[in-house]
Every structure is written in C-alpha cells, then in structure tokens.
Design a protein around this motif. Structure first.
Motif, PDB file in Angstrom:
ATOM      1  N   TYR A 138       0.831  -1.236   0.020  1.00 35.61           N
ATOM      2  CA  TYR A 138       0.050   0.230  -0.017  1.00 35.61           C
ATOM      3  C   TYR A 138       0.768   1.236   0.112  1.00 35.61           C
ATOM      4  O   TYR A 138       0.592   2.196  -0.678  1.00 35.61           O
ATOM      5  CB  TYR A 138      -0.803  -0.033   1.287  1.00 35.61           C
ATOM      6  N   ARG A 170       4.549   6.106  -5.140  1.00 37.26           N
ATOM      7  CA  ARG A 170       4.637   6.062  -6.641  1.00 37.26           C
ATOM      8  C   ARG A 170       3.821   7.010  -7.199  1.00 37.26           C
ATOM      9  O   ARG A 170       4.045   7.961  -8.074  1.00 37.26           O
ATOM     10  CB  ARG A 170       4.855   4.743  -7.133  1.00 37.26           C
ATOM     11  N   ASP A 171       2.444   6.864  -6.444  1.00 33.93           N
ATOM     12  CA  ASP A 171       1.491   7.977  -7.174  1.00 33.93           C
ATOM     13  C   ASP A 171       1.722   9.461  -6.898  1.00 33.93           C
ATOM     14  O   ASP A 171       1.463  10.245  -7.576  1.00 33.93           O
ATOM     15  CB  ASP A 171       0.061   7.491  -6.475  1.00 33.93           C
ATOM     16  N   GLU A 215       3.992   1.606  -0.728  1.00 34.60           N
ATOM     17  CA  GLU A 215       4.897   1.614  -2.015  1.00 34.60           C
ATOM     18  C   GLU A 215       3.952   2.420  -3.059  1.00 34.60           C
ATOM     19  O   GLU A 215       4.487   3.186  -3.928  1.00 34.60           O
ATOM     20  CB  GLU A 215       5.204   0.111  -2.302  1.00 34.60           C
ATOM     21  N   GLU A 216       2.885   1.969  -3.370  1.00 33.97           N
ATOM     22  CA  GLU A 216       1.980   2.295  -4.370  1.00 33.97           C
ATOM     23  C   GLU A 216       1.637   3.825  -4.092  1.00 33.97           C
ATOM     24  O   GLU A 216       1.567   4.669  -5.043  1.00 33.97           O
ATOM     25  CB  GLU A 216       0.541   1.551  -4.484  1.00 33.97           C
TER      26      GLU A 216
END
Length: 720
Positions: A356, A362-363, A358-359
């Motif tokens: 979670y 990146r967003d 990590e995403e």
C-alpha cells in the motif's frame, strides 16, 4: 602485530570483550544492544586471538547468513590476508564436517551414506505422499534425521531415511541433525573436531534453534573457549524455530560464565534510545541493558542529528490523511536538511501494508528503493519501504513506523495462553527492532480506520504506544506543601525498598548489584517526577570515552541536593560521592549512602582528606566511581566557588579518569523554586581527562593543584 592497533577506537566494554580471558572468566556472553558495534567486536576478537599467537585455523566463527560471514571474513583479512579462519553458516559447517576424512573414512560414510550428501530443496508433495502411505501425520521433512522423533514414528521412517542415505539427496536441516549424530555417537569424530577448532564463536546467538544449540555444545565439549554475541531484545525469528531460551539460560548452562554488555549505541540520537529503553519493563535483571548514545555528531554531521528530536506519535483518521502528512514531512526534511530519498524509510509489520505505501509513494512521484521504473531500471536512491523483519541490521536517518494498531503491531497472536504470551513477547521485540532502525528522527503512525483483510475496520491504538496523558495543567499547591510532598515521597521510596534490598542480598546475591543499579535509576526518575523536573543530558557520548575499569572521579558544580539523583541519571551508573557525615543521620538516607559507596567525612574535624584517601585506596581493585563537588559548598548564584584540591590530588595518586560535568537548573527546581510548574534541568558531560596519560606526557610529574585543577575549572566555566 600491534595489538594496540586492533584495540584502538573501542570503548571500555568492547575492549573488555575483545580481551576476555577464558581461563579467568570461562565462557563469554556479549549482550550487544542495537547499534553497539557487535560485528566490530567479533572481528576484532578474531584478529586479537590471531595476533596473540593462535593459529587462524583453530578458530571457528558461526553466523546465520553467507553475507554476514563474508563481511566478517573481509574485515579479518584486512589485517591477516591469508588467515584460514573458518567463518561460515551452521549449514555450511555441517556439510564441511560430513565431508571430512576421519580415520581413513569420510564422515558421511560413518553415518551410513552410500553417496556424498548433496543439499537440495525439499519437495513437500513427494514427501507428504510417502508419509501418507506410512500413515504418518503432521511431520516436517526438516525433522527426518532428528533424534527427537518418537521411536514409533522413527521406525516407520527407516525406509525413507534409507532412500536419502542411498542417494545423498538431503535438505539443509538434515545436515545439522546428521552433524549432531556424528558428534554424539562417534568418539573418534568428536575428538577429531575438538582438535580441529579451539575457539568457537557464535554471532546472533539469540537466533539459534535447539539443534544448532546442541551442535555448538557438542563442538565445545567440556572446554571454556566459547565466545557468543547476541541480543535477546532482537530475537524475532521464533516462527523459524529460533529459541530465545538459549540466550536466557546462558548463565545456567555455564555456571562460571561472564556477561559483558555493549550498551553504547553508535547509530541513534538520545531521544530515540530513551524511547527504546522504555519498551521492555519486566526483563530479568541479568539481561537488562540500557542503550546510551555513543555518537554525538551523528551521520556526517547533519544538523538533524544535533537537534535530537523527540519521538513523535501521529494519529490519523485514515491512511490517505496519514500519507499526505508523511509526504509533506519528507519534502520538508529533504529541503531543510539536504537529505536524499534513500535516507527515509517506512517500516511495516506485514507485507500487504508495504505494498500500500509503495503504491501511494509512486502515485506521488516519489522514488521507491528497489522498485523498477518504466524503463526497467531498479531505483537505488529511493525511499525504503520494508517489513520490520527485513529491516533488521539496517538504519535510516528518518523512519516512519506505520501500522501501530492492535492486530498490526502487535500482530495477531494465536494458540493457548502460553503460546500467545510468547508471541506477544516476540512482537514487542520486533517493535524494538523497528524503533532502533531510526538514526535521527522516529515517527510512529496510528490510523483509526483502514482497510484490512477485505473490509474497512476501526483500529485500536497499539498497546506498545505510550499511554495518552491528558494535559490537565499542573496541580496547584503552596510551596511548603510541595516541599513536604517531595521529602516524604523520597524518604518513603527509600524506606519501602530496604526490605527488598535485604531480600536480594540474602537470597539472590548474584543479582543484588544489578538490582541496586536498576533501583537507583528508578529512584532518580521518581525524584524528577515528584520534583516536576525535566532532565536533559547533553554530550552523553563522552561517557563512551571513559575506561570504567579504572578509578573514575566525576567533578561537578554543586547547586542543590537534587544534584545527586541528577548525576545518577546522567551517568546511568551507581555512583558513590563524598558527603558530610551529618547526612548519615537522616532516616533511611544513611542506609543507602553506604550501599552506593559514599565516602562520608566530618568537615568540622581534621583528617577528612585522609579518610577519603584511605577509602579510595582500599577500593582501587574494584575501580571506584566517585562523584566529587570540588567547590565543597552549594552555590546560590550558579557561579563556581573556589575549588578544593583534595579530589584532584586523589585523582593523580590513583592514575584515575577525571570526568567533568556541568549541572544547571537543580537549584531552581528545589531550594530556589518560587512557583509551581515544570522545571528544566540539564547536565553536560565534558571530555574525560586520562590523568595517567597526562602524567606520562609531562614526564611523570603532574601537580594536581597547578596543572589538573585549573584545566577542569576552565572546562566547567566555559560550559556554565
């Protein structure tokens, strides 16, 4: 080889470990706190033994990963390029042993092998099919050759074992069990390996499982040369079979052993360490450690380290709100302190939480270490997002520790009451590991609501977080009642602990000294609490430069009776002090003054100096630690009064270490208090002075009054 070169840069505890004499102190357990330089101690111990004349081939050092073994080998060979020290993992050692030629035969042939054992990954499906035919349930492939298998089951497994002996196709845990069988059943083989290795060293001792422990005991035999390094506070692999009981029972297993604690942390700022020290509250006294900051400058001199920020706890309503705060703080710190993305880490208990965060990063177009970008290249200079288990051994300037909620940290504990208790203890140790990854700044994160296991849940605050204290303002009371409260509270504390001390002295003598050290710290913290005083210790890292195996004279300015508990807390050690004999008449105080090693003198009579001199001289063998107020009287202005030379003379005569300290604020929280409220007290630890070295520099002559006293006074005046 210059032994002094090997020992250079070590603090007194590290030095004592490296120089340990097995004949005098038997087996050694080095309790190495987080960031205390355990790898350095282990490799320098190897170098020291080689430099002292031991053949490198006689040294066996065991660790858990090939990477750790390679790192130690590289350090050892920096001084001894061709040293044949066996640095390896348990499994590679077992394989090496099975392939040795003993009395004309390969060791594996002694165990019935027809072909050389070759490790491979097990096929659970194939093995389970064989068990099904034999009507055996709930049996692990890793235990096939274990001698703890019930006889009825072992008989059924003979055919399966025979197949392995015929083919040589073993799994890695077979190697450990087979090495144990070789040592336990074959006297010739046991003698062969005892002759091969004289010194046995084990890294990460808290992580060994029962078979590995038995293997070490068989290799050691009845000898003393066992040097193990571990930290019971970082035992986090119980799910892999690691048994923390091995380190807890060390003193029972080896009755004459020695324990050395490495408590100087060279990774984190005092604020982080203070929080970490509060995580464990019910540990056995013999294993208790107190982490102290051994690095005052921090990583690369970055100003973030000098700020010594308190650990922060952030509460957010949901992960989105939390993530926005994280990103904002990261950007603020990057700009304000010139940090790179790789200096930041987000730690989590479970891998699904890692995905979670990590995403989310990146967003937000923030690089994440180890994640491939669109071009297919792996990012190196990115934020690290890791499970706490994966972070062990690593460190980051800024750590965001996420998921501080029940069911996440601590994770879910299952089984019967005893099993749940053991799991919760390990979860607490895991929390400690995560906290001590932070070098300069630690932020603990709690979300009240988050999606977990398929649905939105209300999360309860983690029991590992400090209890929330409602700010109701300070209770108002007349100052005379405040003073009565403080005196009664302090004397009451002393009175209540006299029976406990007598009990420890009579029935638990081995732990009595450690208990007294601990209770002095508890008493001093209690004093700060009832005084409504907040203590700050500055430049604590200078304490790591003191050789505590020698006499130490602590010289400090005197402003209040409160100075004594403040000094106890600043040094974090039991400290005797030179005091007026009149204090012995105060109920209960006199009892404890004698127990901490105070030297009491009658200032109205002559011969006080002689009394001190004889007391110090009679205690030189035990390396006394004495606190001295060189002014002799309490200052009412904060300025230094004229010094008396007695303590300096004793320091020179004893070739001691002189440790100057400067105390501020104690008079304002007690004798000089004019209003109720929180008072600030500080202690600055100054550079220690090695009197013996100073005397040597000056041709063996050092005048305590003309040379040493002005030096100490100037250092103290410069910091008042």
């Amino acid at each position: 080889m210059d032994v002094d070169g090997i020992l250079s840069g070590l603090n007194s505890d590290q030095r004592a470990a490296v120089l340990h004499d097995f004949e005098k102190g038997s087996q050694l357990l080095v309790l190495a706190g987080a960031g205390s330089g355990k790898t350095s101690v282990l490799t320098k111990r190897i170098q020291y033994r080689i430099a002292s004349g031991m053949a490198p081939e006689k040294i066996l050092a065991l660790t858990f990963t090939a990477k750790a073994a390679a790192e130690m080998r590289e350090r050892v060979q920096a001084l001894f390029p061709d040293a044949g020290v066996r640095l390896c993992t348990f499994h590679s050692l077992a394989l090496f042993m099975l392939r040795q030629v003993i009395g004309g035969r390969r060791a594996y042939e002694m165990l019935g092998f027809k072909a050389a054992p070759t490790p491979r990954d097990s096929s659970d499906r194939e093995f389970l099919a064989k068990l099904s035919k034999l009507h055996i349930k709930a049996f692990s492939r890793e235990d096939l050759f274990s001698d703890s298998v019930p006889a009825s089951v072992a008989a059924k497994l003979e055919g399966v074992r025979a197949e392995v002996l015929e083919s040589g196709q073993v799994v890695f845990d077979d190697l450990i069990h087979l090495a144990i069988r070789l040592l336990a059943t074959n006297e010739e083989a046991c003698a062969f390996f005892h002759e091969m290795w004289e010194d046995i060293m084990v890294d990460e001792y808290q992580d060994i499982n029962p078979p590995q422990y038995r293997m070490v005991r068989l290799l050691l035999g009845d000898r003393k040369n066992l040097f193990v390094v571990g930290d019971d506070d970082q035992a986090i692999y119980g799910f892999r079979g690691a048994d923390i009981g091995n380190i807890n029972r060390f003193c029972d297993d080896f009755k004459d052993c020695t324990i050395i604690r490495l408590e100087w942390n060279y990774r984190s700022v005092p604020g982080v360490l203070h929080f970490a020290n509060g995580i464990f509250t019910n540990k056995p006294l013999r294993l208790r450690k107190v982490l102290r900051a051994g690095n005052s400058r921090g990583s690369g001199g970055n100003p973030l380290f000098r700020e010594n920020r308190d650990v922060e706890i952030w509460e957010s309503d949901n992960p989105v709100e939390e993530m926005m705060r994280i990103i904002a703080r990261m950007k603020e710190l990057r700009e304000g302190y010139d940090l790179e993305w790789k200096n930041f880490a987000i730690l989590v208990r479970y891998n699904r939480l890692r995905l979670y965060y990590e995403e989310a990063l990146r967003d937000a177009l923030i690089p994440v270490a180890g994640v491939a970008e669109d071009e297919g290249e792996t990012v190196e200079n990115g934020v690290h997002i890791e499970t706490v288990h994966a972070s062990k051994g690593l460190q980051y300037a800024v750590v965001f520790y996420a998921g501080l909620a029940e069911g996440l940290t601590p994770g879910a504990c299952e089984g019967n009451r005893r099993q749940r208790h053991a799991q919760l203890d390990e979860e607490r140790r895991l929390f400690y590991v995560g906290v001590t990854r932070a070098e300069a700044y630690l932020i603990l994160l709690y979300c009240r609501r988050r999606f977990w296991k398929g649905r939105l849940r209300n999360m309860r605050r983690s029991r590992f977080l400090p209890k929330q204290i409602k700010d109701e303002g300070f209770m108002r009371m007349p100052l005379f009642l405040f003073r009565i409260r403080v005196v009664v509270g302090a004397l009451g504390y002393m009175f209540l602990h006299i029976p406990l001390f007598l009990y420890m002295s009579l029935f638990k003598r081995k732990d009595a000294d450690r208990w007294l050290e601990y209770k002095i710290q508890c008493f001093s913290k209690f004093c700060m609490k009832i005084l409504s005083a907040r203590l700050t210790v500055l430049d604590q890292a200078n304490l790591a430069k003191v050789d505590w195996t020698r006499p130490v004279f602590v010289m400090g300015n005197h402003g209040s009776y409160v100075d004594i508990p403040v000094v106890f807390l600043a040094l974090e050690r039991k400290t005797g002090f030179i005091a007026k004999s009149d204090l012995l008449r105060i109920p209960f105080l006199g009892f404890w003054m004698k127990r901490v090693g105070c030297i009491c003198v009658d200032r109205q009579k002559s011969g006080a100096a002689k009394t001190v001199h004889e007391a110090v001289r009679n205690n030189l063998k035990s390396a006394p630690l004495i606190f001295v107020f060189p002014e002799g009287t309490r200052s009412k202005t904060g300025k230094l009064s004229p010094f008396k030379s007695g303590g300096f003379r004793f320091s020179v005569e004893s070739d001691a270490i002189v440790l100057p300290i400067v105390i501020k604020g104690t008079r304002q929280v007690w004798e000089g208090r004019t209003a109720w409220g929180l008072g600030d007290v500080s202690v600055r630890i100054l550079e220690p002075i090695d009197v013996a070295a100073l005397k040597k520099e000056r041709g063996g002559v050092l005048d305590p009054k003309k040379d040493l006293m002005p030096m100490v006074r100037k250092a103290m005046e410069d910091n008042l």
